[in-house]
Design a protein around this motif. Structure first.
Motif, PDB file in Angstrom:
ATOM      1  N   LYS A  26       0.824  -1.212   0.000  1.00 33.59           N
ATOM      2  CA  LYS A  26       0.000   0.000   0.000  1.00 33.59           C
ATOM      3  C   LYS A  26       0.861   1.265   0.000  1.00 33.59           C
ATOM      4  O   LYS A  26       0.633   2.190  -0.785  1.00 33.59           O
ATOM      5  CB  LYS A  26      -0.908  -0.025   1.236  1.00 33.59           C
ATOM      6  N   HIS A  27       1.856   1.305   0.868  1.00 29.18           N
ATOM      7  CA  HIS A  27       2.623   2.539   1.060  1.00 29.18           C
ATOM      8  C   HIS A  27       3.799   2.700   0.096  1.00 29.18           C
ATOM      9  O   HIS A  27       4.274   3.818  -0.118  1.00 29.18           O
ATOM     10  CB  HIS A  27       3.120   2.628   2.507  1.00 29.18           C
ATOM     11  N   LEU A  28       4.276   1.589  -0.475  1.00 27.21           N
ATOM     12  CA  LEU A  28       5.453   1.660  -1.358  1.00 27.21           C
ATOM     13  C   LEU A  28       5.078   1.649  -2.834  1.00 27.21           C
ATOM     14  O   LEU A  28       5.942   1.756  -3.694  1.00 27.21           O
ATOM     15  CB  LEU A  28       6.421   0.504  -1.049  1.00 27.21           C
ATOM     16  N   GLN A  29       3.781   1.524  -3.099  1.00 26.87           N
ATOM     17  CA  GLN A  29       3.305   1.498  -4.487  1.00 26.87           C
ATOM     18  C   GLN A  29       3.764   2.760  -5.226  1.00 26.87           C
ATOM     19  O   GLN A  29       3.616   3.877  -4.719  1.00 26.87           O
ATOM     20  CB  GLN A  29       1.773   1.406  -4.495  1.00 26.87           C
ATOM     21  N   GLY A  30       4.352   2.576  -6.378  1.00 29.07           N
ATOM     22  CA  GLY A  30       4.843   3.707  -7.165  1.00 29.07           C
ATOM     23  C   GLY A  30       6.259   4.114  -6.821  1.00 29.07           C
ATOM     24  O   GLY A  30       6.877   4.895  -7.547  1.00 29.07           O
ATOM     25  N   HIS A  31       6.802   3.590  -5.717  1.00 27.52           N
ATOM     26  CA  HIS A  31       8.173   3.913  -5.307  1.00 27.52           C
ATOM     27  C   HIS A  31       9.138   2.768  -5.584  1.00 27.52           C
ATOM     28  O   HIS A  31      10.300   2.992  -5.928  1.00 27.52           O
ATOM     29  CB  HIS A  31       8.215   4.251  -3.814  1.00 27.52           C
ATOM     30  N   CYS A  32       8.654   1.521  -5.389  1.00 25.24           N
ATOM     31  CA  CYS A  32       9.509   0.363  -5.641  1.00 25.24           C
ATOM     32  C   CYS A  32       8.636  -0.882  -5.782  1.00 25.24           C
ATOM     33  O   CYS A  32       7.436  -0.855  -5.486  1.00 25.24           O
ATOM     34  CB  CYS A  32      10.533   0.178  -4.520  1.00 25.24           C
ATOM     35  N   GLU A  33       9.251  -1.973  -6.204  1.00 22.40           N
ATOM     36  CA  GLU A  33       8.520  -3.237  -6.360  1.00 22.40           C
ATOM     37  C   GLU A  33       8.646  -4.046  -5.077  1.00 22.40           C
ATOM     38  O   GLU A  33       9.738  -4.193  -4.519  1.00 22.40           O
ATOM     39  CB  GLU A  33       9.109  -4.036  -7.532  1.00 22.40           C
ATOM     40  N   VAL A  34       7.515  -4.556  -4.588  1.00 22.20           N
ATOM     41  CA  VAL A  34       7.486  -5.391  -3.387  1.00 22.20           C
ATOM     42  C   VAL A  34       7.295  -6.844  -3.823  1.00 22.20           C
ATOM     43  O   VAL A  34       6.287  -7.186  -4.431  1.00 22.20           O
ATOM     44  CB  VAL A  34       6.334  -4.963  -2.445  1.00 22.20           C
ATOM     45  N   GLU A  35       8.291  -7.685  -3.527  1.00 19.13           N
ATOM     46  CA  GLU A  35       8.249  -9.087  -3.961  1.00 19.13           C
ATOM     47  C   GLU A  35       8.173 -10.019  -2.749  1.00 19.13           C
ATOM     48  O   GLU A  35       9.084 -10.049  -1.915  1.00 19.13           O
ATOM     49  CB  GLU A  35       9.514  -9.422  -4.776  1.00 19.13           C
ATOM     50  N   SER A  36       7.095 -10.774  -2.658  1.00 27.94           N
ATOM     51  CA  SER A  36       6.954 -11.751  -1.579  1.00 27.94           C
ATOM     52  C   SER A  36       7.745 -13.012  -1.899  1.00 27.94           C
ATOM     53  O   SER A  36       7.668 -13.550  -3.006  1.00 27.94           O
ATOM     54  CB  SER A  36       5.483 -12.117  -1.391  1.00 27.94           C
ATOM     55  N   LEU A  37       8.507 -13.488  -0.909  1.00 27.35           N
ATOM     56  CA  LEU A  37       9.254 -14.740  -1.042  1.00 27.35           C
ATOM     57  C   LEU A  37       8.668 -15.815  -0.120  1.00 27.35           C
ATOM     58  O   LEU A  37       9.332 -16.800   0.193  1.00 27.35           O
ATOM     59  CB  LEU A  37      10.734 -14.511  -0.697  1.00 27.35           C
ATOM     60  N   PHE A  38       7.425 -15.604   0.329  1.00 27.82           N
ATOM     61  CA  PHE A  38       6.799 -16.483   1.315  1.00 27.82           C
ATOM     62  C   PHE A  38       6.790 -17.946   0.858  1.00 27.82           C
ATOM     63  O   PHE A  38       6.980 -18.846   1.667  1.00 27.82           O
ATOM     64  CB  PHE A  38       5.358 -16.054   1.617  1.00 27.82           C
ATOM     65  N   GLU A  39       6.544 -18.164  -0.434  1.00 29.02           N
ATOM     66  CA  GLU A  39       6.411 -19.543  -0.932  1.00 29.02           C
ATOM     67  C   GLU A  39       7.720 -20.097  -1.481  1.00 29.02           C
ATOM     68  O   GLU A  39       7.869 -21.307  -1.617  1.00 29.02           O
ATOM     69  CB  GLU A  39       5.338 -19.611  -2.039  1.00 29.02           C
ATOM     70  N   SER A  40       8.665 -19.225  -1.798  1.00 25.30           N
ATOM     71  CA  SER A  40       9.837 -19.679  -2.554  1.00 25.30           C
ATOM     72  C   SER A  40      11.097 -19.903  -1.733  1.00 25.30           C
ATOM     73  O   SER A  40      12.035 -20.551  -2.201  1.00 25.30           O
ATOM     74  CB  SER A  40      10.150 -18.676  -3.676  1.00 25.30           C
ATOM     75  N   ARG A  41      11.151 -19.359  -0.501  1.00 23.57           N
ATOM     76  CA  ARG A  41      12.373 -19.500   0.291  1.00 23.57           C
ATOM     77  C   ARG A  41      12.085 -20.005   1.709  1.00 23.57           C
ATOM     78  O   ARG A  41      11.080 -19.634   2.314  1.00 23.57           O
ATOM     79  CB  ARG A  41      13.137 -18.171   0.363  1.00 23.57           C
ATOM     80  N   ALA A  42      12.981 -20.830   2.193  1.00 23.04           N
ATOM     81  CA  ALA A  42      12.952 -21.294   3.586  1.00 23.04           C
ATOM     82  C   ALA A  42      13.984 -20.494   4.370  1.00 23.04           C
ATOM     83  O   ALA A  42      14.841 -19.820   3.791  1.00 23.04           O
ATOM     84  CB  ALA A  42      13.257 -22.778   3.648  1.00 23.04           C
ATOM     85  N   LEU A  43      13.916 -20.568   5.715  1.00 21.93           N
ATOM     86  CA  LEU A  43      14.847 -19.824   6.562  1.00 21.93           C
ATOM     87  C   LEU A  43      15.317 -20.721   7.699  1.00 21.93           C
ATOM     88  O   LEU A  43      14.502 -21.318   8.406  1.00 21.93           O
ATOM     89  CB  LEU A  43      14.168 -18.569   7.120  1.00 21.93           C
ATOM     90  N   LEU A  44      16.635 -20.816   7.840  1.00 21.52           N
ATOM     91  CA  LEU A  44      17.250 -21.603   8.913  1.00 21.52           C
ATOM     92  C   LEU A  44      18.037 -20.662   9.811  1.00 21.52           C
ATOM     93  O   LEU A  44      18.577 -19.660   9.352  1.00 21.52           O
ATOM     94  CB  LEU A  44      18.220 -22.651   8.338  1.00 21.52           C
ATOM     95  N   ALA A  45      18.122 -20.999  11.100  1.00 21.97           N
ATOM     96  CA  ALA A  45      18.985 -20.254  12.020  1.00 21.97           C
ATOM     97  C   ALA A  45      19.954 -21.237  12.650  1.00 21.97           C
ATOM     98  O   ALA A  45      19.532 -22.199  13.297  1.00 21.97           O
ATOM     99  CB  ALA A  45      18.148 -19.555  13.086  1.00 21.97           C
ATOM    100  N   LEU A  46      21.238 -21.020  12.427  1.00 18.08           N
ATOM    101  CA  LEU A  46      22.302 -21.832  13.018  1.00 18.08           C
ATOM    102  C   LEU A  46      22.935 -20.989  14.115  1.00 18.08           C
ATOM    103  O   LEU A  46      23.550 -19.961  13.832  1.00 18.08           O
ATOM    104  CB  LEU A  46      23.334 -22.209  11.952  1.00 18.08           C
ATOM    105  N   GLN A  47      22.740 -21.395  15.364  1.00 16.88           N
ATOM    106  CA  GLN A  47      23.084 -20.541  16.501  1.00 16.88           C
ATOM    107  C   GLN A  47      23.979 -21.268  17.502  1.00 16.88           C
ATOM    108  O   GLN A  47      23.771 -22.445  17.781  1.00 16.88           O
ATOM    109  CB  GLN A  47      21.804 -20.106  17.214  1.00 16.88           C
ATOM    110  N   GLY A  48      24.944 -20.536  18.060  1.00 16.39           N
ATOM    111  CA  GLY A  48      25.792 -21.103  19.091  1.00 16.39           C
ATOM    112  C   GLY A  48      27.263 -20.851  18.809  1.00 16.39           C
ATOM    113  O   GLY A  48      27.644 -20.467  17.696  1.00 16.39           O
ATOM    114  N   PRO A  49      28.129 -21.086  19.808  1.00 14.53           N
ATOM    115  CA  PRO A  49      29.552 -20.756  19.678  1.00 14.53           C
ATOM    116  C   PRO A  49      30.293 -21.555  18.605  1.00 14.53           C
ATOM    117  O   PRO A  49      31.359 -21.133  18.162  1.00 14.53           O
ATOM    118  CB  PRO A  49      30.122 -21.048  21.074  1.00 14.53           C
ATOM    119  N   ARG A  50      29.737 -22.700  18.176  1.00 14.87           N
ATOM    120  CA  ARG A  50      30.404 -23.472  17.117  1.00 14.87           C
ATOM    121  C   ARG A  50      29.780 -23.250  15.739  1.00 14.87           C
ATOM    122  O   ARG A  50      30.176 -23.893  14.766  1.00 14.87           O
ATOM    123  CB  ARG A  50      30.363 -24.969  17.459  1.00 14.87           C
ATOM    124  N   ALA A  51      28.805 -22.344  15.654  1.00  8.32           N
ATOM    125  CA  ALA A  51      28.102 -22.105  14.379  1.00  8.32           C
ATOM    126  C   ALA A  51      29.061 -21.683  13.269  1.00  8.32           C
ATOM    127  O   ALA A  51      28.959 -22.158  12.134  1.00  8.32           O
ATOM    128  CB  ALA A  51      27.014 -21.051  14.578  1.00  8.32           C
TER     129      ALA A  51
END
Length: 373
Positions: A130-155
């Protein structure tokens, strides 16, 4: 919402294979723990490396020369001067100065890369569109990308086996990295207080990368239960609990997240939703604010618990609380009238009708160990 209606991440089958106990969370069926159990998963992450599936989070790209300036009009954060290859914590605010979500924003060079909360991602996408229309393209990656978090001192040691260059990254750096021949986005960041990385990977390769990381001797799969206790010990807010549309960044003790350039005396002061109220609060103070608490007699104090003073007057409420496995005792966060929000003050939590003494303390409860080089 029945289990049949819950969404699933691309790693759902792998979670079941690993023996995860699945629960509803933000509209998804998510692993709350594995056979190791929450306590040991928490301790393993602090000692070695834990791997979290956070694919329920929303990933969004903003394309176009006007993206930074347009996004900056929605957040109290300096986006225009965010260097290429860096990430910044940001807040979406409403016209009253309330927080409608918190998010990460990275400058990927030819676009901005955003990660938003799972429960808010559809409304955030609509807000941006709604607010960025006309200023830039908003691309949803909800279906196309996964997200992992590798956390800790040995990461760092673990991920460097797949891509040596990640070892030289510092906290909040962001890069496009090839892992197992696949283009991924990698940031040195996370939600545990530990060193680590968040890795955005195409959905098709998510399980392969996850299995590869879990095959490393230091790595174990970690569920949402330990993610919550880790972030609580690190003093990190959970959206919808420690902040919401009725709390401002100042009340939430997130003044540090308002960039210098956007403050009242900054070079691009204000200009974001609710700026007038937020900047006034920064100068004049607030009636109540988020603080840390240490319950005195090892009684865990949970979210929603009321806080009273010695005269039994209501002065606040707990928003996050539980046992801190690394801390070795119960810890909590919540909102307290500012007159009582002084370090060392004694207040009382009403637990099953009985007052439990608590001390107002500074967070984090366990020192953060981000790698700053």
């Amino acid at each position: 919402m029945s289990n049949n209606e819950l969404l699933r991440t691309p790693l759902h089958a792998l979670h079941l294979e690993l023996g995860a106990r699945m629960v509803p969370f933000a509209g998804y069926e998510m692993p709350v723990q594995y056979p190791l159990g929450v306590m040991k998963e928490h301790q393993h992450t602090r000692a070695q490396a834990g791997l979290f599936d956070v694919s329920h989070m929303g990933q969004i790209r903003l394309h176009g020369a006007g993206a930074a300036q347009a996004l900056e009009a929605l957040v109290p954060v300096d986006i225009v001067d965010l260097p290429v290859g860096m990430q910044r914590y940001a807040l979406f605010t409403n016209e009253d100065g309330g927080i409608i979500d918190d998010l990460m924003v990275a400058n990927a060079g030819d676009h901005l890369f955003l990660v938003v909360n799972a429960a808010c991602k559809d409304q955030d996408l609509a807000h941006l569109s709604k607010h960025l229309q006309g200023h830039c393209e908003v691309e949803s990656l909800f279906e196309s990308r996964a997200l992992l978090a590798l956390q800790g001192p040995r990461a760092a040691d673990v991920l460097a086996r797949l891509a040596p260059e990640v070892k030289s990254m510092t906290f909040m750096q962001f890069a496009q990295v090839r892992l197992l021949g696949v283009d991924c986005y990698v940031s040195r960041s996370g939600y545990t207080g530990e060193d680590g990385y968040e890795i955005s990977v195409p959905v098709e390769q998510a399980a392969t990368l996850t299995r590869s990381l879990l095959a490393e001797p230091e790595v174990k799969a970690i569920g949402l239960g330990a993610r919550d206790s880790l972030r609580l010990e690190a003093g990190l807010c959970l959206y919808g609990h420690d902040m919401n549309p009725d709390t401002t960044p100042i009340e939430a003790s997130l003044t540090w997240a308002i960039s210098k350039a956007r403050r009242a005396d900054g070079v691009r002061a204000g200009g974001f939703p609710g700026a007038e109220r937020i900047l006034a609060q920064q100068l004049d103070g607030v009636a109540s604010k988020r603080v840390g608490f240490l319950p005195k007699d090892r009684t865990p104090v949970r979210e929603g618990t009321q806080i009273i003073n010695a005269q039994q007057e209501l002065i606040g409420q707990i928003t996050s609380g539980g046992f801190g496995p690394s801390f070795g005792g119960p810890v909590a966060m919540g909102y307290l009238e500012s007159a009582y929000a002084v370090l060392g003050t004694e207040v009382f939590a009403l637990v099953r009708g009985k007052p439990v003494a608590m001390e107002v303390v500074k967070t984090p409860f366990v020192a953060q160990r981000y790698y700053r080089g």
